[in-house]
Scaffold this active site. Structure first.
Site, PDB file in Angstrom:
ATOM      1  N   GLU A  83       0.854  -1.193   0.000  1.00 47.14           N
ATOM      2  CA  GLU A  83       0.000   0.000   0.000  1.00 47.14           C
ATOM      3  C   GLU A  83       0.888   1.241   0.000  1.00 47.14           C
ATOM      4  O   GLU A  83       1.725   1.427   0.874  1.00 47.14           O
ATOM      5  CB  GLU A  83      -0.922   0.001   1.234  1.00 47.14           C
ATOM      6  N   CYS A 145      -7.588  -1.405   8.231  1.00 46.11           N
ATOM      7  CA  CYS A 145      -6.210  -1.409   7.732  1.00 46.11           C
ATOM      8  C   CYS A 145      -5.820   0.006   7.329  1.00 46.11           C
ATOM      9  O   CYS A 145      -4.786   0.533   7.738  1.00 46.11           O
ATOM     10  CB  CYS A 145      -6.061  -2.370   6.561  1.00 46.11           C
ATOM     11  N   HIS A 163      -0.799  -5.789   2.259  1.00 46.77           N
ATOM     12  CA  HIS A 163      -2.063  -6.536   2.246  1.00 46.77           C
ATOM     13  C   HIS A 163      -1.805  -7.908   1.625  1.00 46.77           C
ATOM     14  O   HIS A 163      -1.240  -7.988   0.525  1.00 46.77           O
ATOM     15  CB  HIS A 163      -3.118  -5.794   1.414  1.00 46.77           C
TER      16      HIS A 163
END
Ligand code: PCA
Length: 209
Positions: A83, A145, A163
């Site tokens: 991410e 998250c 992730h």
């Protein structure tokens, strides 16, 4: 150097057995990671509850970790994703493990719209060199998250969120066939390289003195 903090998550309504918590523990216990860092990292498996941001994450950040490597599951993804940023948005559609939805539409009402992770590109390259075909993602979701990443990126220390997909079920070994290594083991090895990048960046950004 202050330590690396590795985080994972516990169960939530659509994922009753969250592999990210197991992977965080496995990574933190890797002898190889200990050799890379020169010490064992800290490991925190967060409850997937909005209340955990204050109750569990905030105290861990108050201890000023040198870097933070975060892991969560994204059940609909097919590849591990790095991410690249967190956004200041919370969905009110998905209840947490307490059955509570986000109270506001933002993580931090006066915060910036997004917080980028300067370490993300280097982390992805290191994992690809280690043989893991990780993708870059600009969307960590609007659930816990993303909210926890947004909170951690405010600290300014090197941090990245990884992730993972749901790991495939390991099949029974076939007669005469070799056994494939479980996905979590392979991911833990590659994530140790992500941790190496964070640790190096942490040393470089640490103020002198
Ligand atoms: N995945 C969820 C929260 C906890 C987890 O492992 C998410 O992507 O927000």
């Amino acid at each position: 150097m202050s330590r690396l903090l590795v985080t994972g998550f516990g169960p939530f309504p659509t994922v009753p057995d969250n592999p990210s918590g197991r992977l965080a523990r496995r990574l933190a216990a890797l002898p190889r990671l200990r050799r890379i860092l020169g010490e064992a990292p800290d490991c925190l498996v967060l409850d997937t509850r909005y209340a955990a941001l204050e109750a569990q994450l905030a105290p861990a950040l108050a201890a000023k970790p040198g870097a933070v490597l975060m892991i969560g599951v994204a059940a609909r993804r097919r590849r591990v994703c790095v991410e690249t940023r967190a956004i200041n948005r919370v969905s009110r559609l998905f209840p947490d493990a307490d059955g509570t939805v986000g109270r506001r539409l933002s993580v931090q009402p006066d915060g910036p719209a997004l917080r980028p992770s300067p370490a993300a590109a280097q982390v992805r390259r290191a994992m690809r060199r280690a043989g893991l075909d990780a993708a870059a993602s600009r969307d960590a979701g609007r659930y816990l998250c993303n909210a926890s990443y947004y909170r951690v990126l405010a600290e300014g220390c090197p941090a990245v969120f990884l992730h993972i997909p749901m790991p495939p079920r390991t099949k029974r070994p076939q007669a005469g066939g070799g056994r494939r290594r479980p996905a979590l083991d392979l991911w833990a090895e590659a994530f140790a390289e992500a941790a190496r990048v964070l640790a190096l960046r942490s040393r470089m950004t640490r103020p002198f003195g």
